[in-house]
Design an enzyme around this catalytic site. Structure first.
Site, PDB file in Angstrom:
ATOM      1  N   ASP A 355       0.843  -1.184   0.000  1.00 54.64           N
ATOM      2  CA  ASP A 355       0.000   0.000   0.000  1.00 54.64           C
ATOM      3  C   ASP A 355       0.889   1.250   0.000  1.00 54.64           C
ATOM      4  O   ASP A 355       1.914   1.277   0.691  1.00 54.64           O
ATOM      5  CB  ASP A 355      -0.857  -0.052   1.277  1.00 54.64           C
ATOM      6  CG  ASP A 355      -1.908   1.018   1.316  1.00 54.64           C
ATOM      7  OD1 ASP A 355      -2.776   1.015   0.418  1.00 54.64           O
ATOM      8  OD2 ASP A 355      -1.868   1.860   2.233  1.00 54.64           O
ATOM      9  N   GLU A 384       1.437   0.207  -4.894  1.00 51.99           N
ATOM     10  CA  GLU A 384       0.922   1.468  -5.414  1.00 51.99           C
ATOM     11  C   GLU A 384       2.110   2.413  -5.558  1.00 51.99           C
ATOM     12  O   GLU A 384       2.677   2.834  -4.557  1.00 51.99           O
ATOM     13  CB  GLU A 384      -0.085   2.079  -4.438  1.00 51.99           C
ATOM     14  CG  GLU A 384      -1.376   1.300  -4.306  1.00 51.99           C
ATOM     15  CD  GLU A 384      -2.362   2.001  -3.367  1.00 51.99           C
ATOM     16  OE1 GLU A 384      -3.485   2.277  -3.798  1.00 51.99           O
ATOM     17  OE2 GLU A 384      -2.003   2.280  -2.209  1.00 51.99           O
TER      18      GLU A 384
END
Ligand code: CA
Length: 672
Positions: A355, A384
């Site tokens: 993340d 990400e």
């Protein structure tokens, strides 16, 4: 950059559960951030608890502490400490204690005194088992948590990373629906149930995953997080992006969160069951921030150190959740490296999705993949490639998309392809290639080659990045939707309010046809194959089950769509041309064709690309809302995919020349 920042910001602000105050954005010229550079660091692997029946040894790293106390409890929750020990100062900033008795089944906490202040009790950041709500660590023999036949657990085969088809799933969403057929609704154990069916008799649960044909299940946060009171798992819902104990499974997904060993065993049972069905398991990891700041385990062990500070000495907040961690500091880097190694070895997890990976530094991400490679080179890491807000970490060190070129074996999500296909993520009405918006052809081509270098792409016309950013196609995740923002079906409906449902479904099928016939690694959001809806909710991180759950009745309602997805996945798996492992092979075999029509993109895969049984493959996507007259090169073509469906043996033949291609459709012709 703005888009990237905002993308994360949108996610971060709304998805985390921070009650922290936003940092004061004023800047000053003096740097009041604490420096930790002179501190001793510890490189041993015995932080936390080392258990044998004869003794339990404890070690904690807190170099500035004045005192550290160990408290032993009977239970994970409630009651007074039955024993207290002072830890002794040891080497390299660590503190140790040893108790020469069998403490199996007991719980413990550390309590640190620093600068005259006694900090909250903590299970310690290296805790591997915890009791209710993760407040106390548990003493156990991890071997006792191994399910039956764990020693023979075997990962399904994986040749190339580009063979991966990810399926992004929330543990609770998977089975909580009344029509899931599962007994262990909302739990890790639901993944162990075979033979489950919906009311109309179609396979649900793990049988459904197998039927669909995806290769990897990517689980939303399944480590211990704060937001769900574990004794009341049905009272609230949360995605779980609010980390508490990184090395322990979440208790609300277990059948008994009070007993520390249960969640561990059940997580392993889940992994084993998925492996047994030919599915690998990816964990969504959220090392970039903690769910709370003051009182977090990091700050209760050694305040400030694990987080970045801004020039004013306040917590920097690149996660937009109240803090950001500092992977560039030695002991945070060590912590992340050891944590992923632990999940890979103890739990047999097959990869990690990071993340807000841009908060982490390139060096840490490279160390992580180097260490994982030593365990198993087929473990897969992606993230990400952006942040939610600004960070003091210099841009050249951030593990963002543009620095993927410096990452050896880490992939990033392609928002270029995602938004080109369906429309901009934050513009409700924003349309994309599949809904007839023009000007996106180069962005689509960028996605087709998985963000790698290709001579036929004009990168200046790509929607976000103005250059290729992946060394290899295995470093790019192509997708059209995920847990964030609208589901694909909802996004298409919201942005095309005049379209009939039949046209929405055509757009939906074209969208994932583009994902699954493009190079790189494919990713689908759970339920896309049955037109998943969140009833227009674009941010469901705390929405009830009624919004988030996979509604298995839709498998019947949208059975043609499901059949299409299943055939599409089979097509990709049967044909290596769609998943070439290297950029060299893409450059050699993939040629774009000049269609001279806006919103029509086509390419060929030539010369048995990747060892494919098909000599030549022609793929054309028509994103126009009207049929288009296209020119097909002369040849003996077999149609394998068109607006009617997919049939690899043949849907008909074509000799080339002018051809009327249906609106909002894909066409695949092959020469065998
Ligand atoms: Ca929890």
């Amino acid at each position: 950059m703005y888009k990237l920042l905002m993308m994360g910001l949108f996610f971060g602000l709304l998805a985390c559960n921070s009650k922290e105050q936003k940092q004061d954005e004023k800047t000053n010229t003096t740097n009041n951030a604490p420096s930790f550079a002179e501190l001793p660091t510890y490189d041993g692997s015995d932080l936390g608890l080392t258990y044998t029946p004869a003794q339990s040894s404890f070690r904690i790293w807190s170099p500035s502490a004045e005192a550290v106390t160990l408290k032993i409890y009977e239970k994970g929750d409630g009651g007074e400490a039955i024993k207290q020990e002072s830890l002794k100062k040891a080497e390299n900033g660590t503190w140790i204690a040893q108790i020469n008795e069998d403490l199996k089944g007991k719980y413990y906490t550390f309590q640190v005194k620093i600068d005259g202040k006694t900090l909250p009790e903590t299970p310690g950041i290296y805790a591997k088992a915890v009791g209710l709500d993760g407040k106390r660590a548990m003493i156990l023999d991890l071997k006792s948590t191994d399910p039956e036949d764990w020693a023979n657990d075997k990962k399904p085969a994986l040749k190339n990373a580009t063979d991966i088809i990810l399926y992004e799933l929330h543990v609770r969403d998977f089975s909580i629906h009344k029509n899931s057929g599962a007994k262990n609704k909302g739990k890790f154990l639901a993944f162990t149930e075979k033979g489950t069916k919906n009311a109309t008799g179609q396979a649900t649960g793990i049988d459904h995953l197998k039927e669909l044909g995806v290769t990897h299940v990517h689980l939303l946060p399944s480590f211990d997080f704060y937001s769900i009171e574990e004794s009341k798992p049905n009272e609230k819902y949360n995605w779980g992006y609010d980390p508490q104990n990184y090395n322990v499974p979440e208790g609300s997904y277990s059948s008994n969160p009070n007993q520390g060993e249960v969640r561990i065993k059940e997580f392993k049972q889940m992994v084993k069951a998925l492996h047994d069905q030919g599915l690998r398991v990816i964990m969504d990891v959220v090392y970039n921030h903690t769910g709370i700041t003051e009182g977090s385990n990091f700050n209760s062990e050694f305040p400030q150190y694990y987080y970045r500070q801004n020039k004013e000495g306040k917590y920097s907040d690149a996660s937009a959740c109240g803090n950001e961690t500092a992977s560039d500091r030695a002991m945070m880097r060590k912590y992340m490296v050891e944590s992923v190694k632990y999940w890979a070895t103890e739990y047999h997890v097959d990869g990690f999705r990071f993340d807000l990976m841009g908060i982490h530094d390139v060096e840490t991400m490279n160390q992580i993949t180097e260490e994982l490679d030593k365990i198993d080179p087929t473990l897969y890491v992606y993230g990400e490639g952006w942040l939610a807000s600004g960070t003091p970490l210099p841009e050249e060190q951030q593990a963002i998309k543009k620095n993927v070129l410096k990452l050896k074996k880490v992939a990033a999500f392609s928002d270029e392809m995602r938004d080109a296909i369906k429309g901009h993520w934050s513009e409700e009405k924003g349309q994309g290639f599949v809904s007839g918006k023009t000007g996106l052809d180069e962005s689509v081509k960028f996605g087709i080659v998985a963000a790698t270098q290709h001579s036929q792409i004009d990168y200046t016309k790509v929607n976000y990045s103005k250059s290729f950013w992946a060394n290899q196609p295995s470093q790019t995740i192509n997708y059209v939707s995920c847990h964030d923002n609208h589901t694909l079906f909802d996004k298409l409906k919201v942005s095309n309010p005049e379209a009939s449902e039949a046209d929405i479904l055509k757009m939906d099928m074209l969208a994932n046809t583009m994902v699954l016939t493009s190079q790189g690694v494919s990713f689908i959001h759970a339920g896309e194959e049955m037109a998943r809806t969140k009833y227009g909710e674009h941010n469901s991180y705390v929405s009830p089950d009624s919004i988030n759950q996979l509604d298995w009745t839709r498998k019947n309602q949208y059975k043609d769509l499901f059949a299409y997805y299943k055939n599409l996945i089979a097509l990709r798996k049967n044909h290596p041309a769609f998943r070439l492992p290297t950029t060299d092979l893409i450059q050699k075999h993939l040629k774009f064709i000049e269609t001279k029509l806006p919103n029509v993109v086509g390419f060929t895969l030539e010369d048995n690309a990747g060892g494919d049984s098909w000599k030549k493959i022609l793929v054309i996507y028509n994103g126009n809302l009207k049929s288009q007259k296209i020119n097909i090169p002369a040849g003996n073509w077999t149609v394998v995919l068109n607006e009617k469906g997919i049939k690899e043996s043949s849907l008909g033949t074509n000799k080339g020349g002018e051809f009327e291609m249906a609106s909002i459709s894909a066409l695949i012709l092959v020469q065998k």
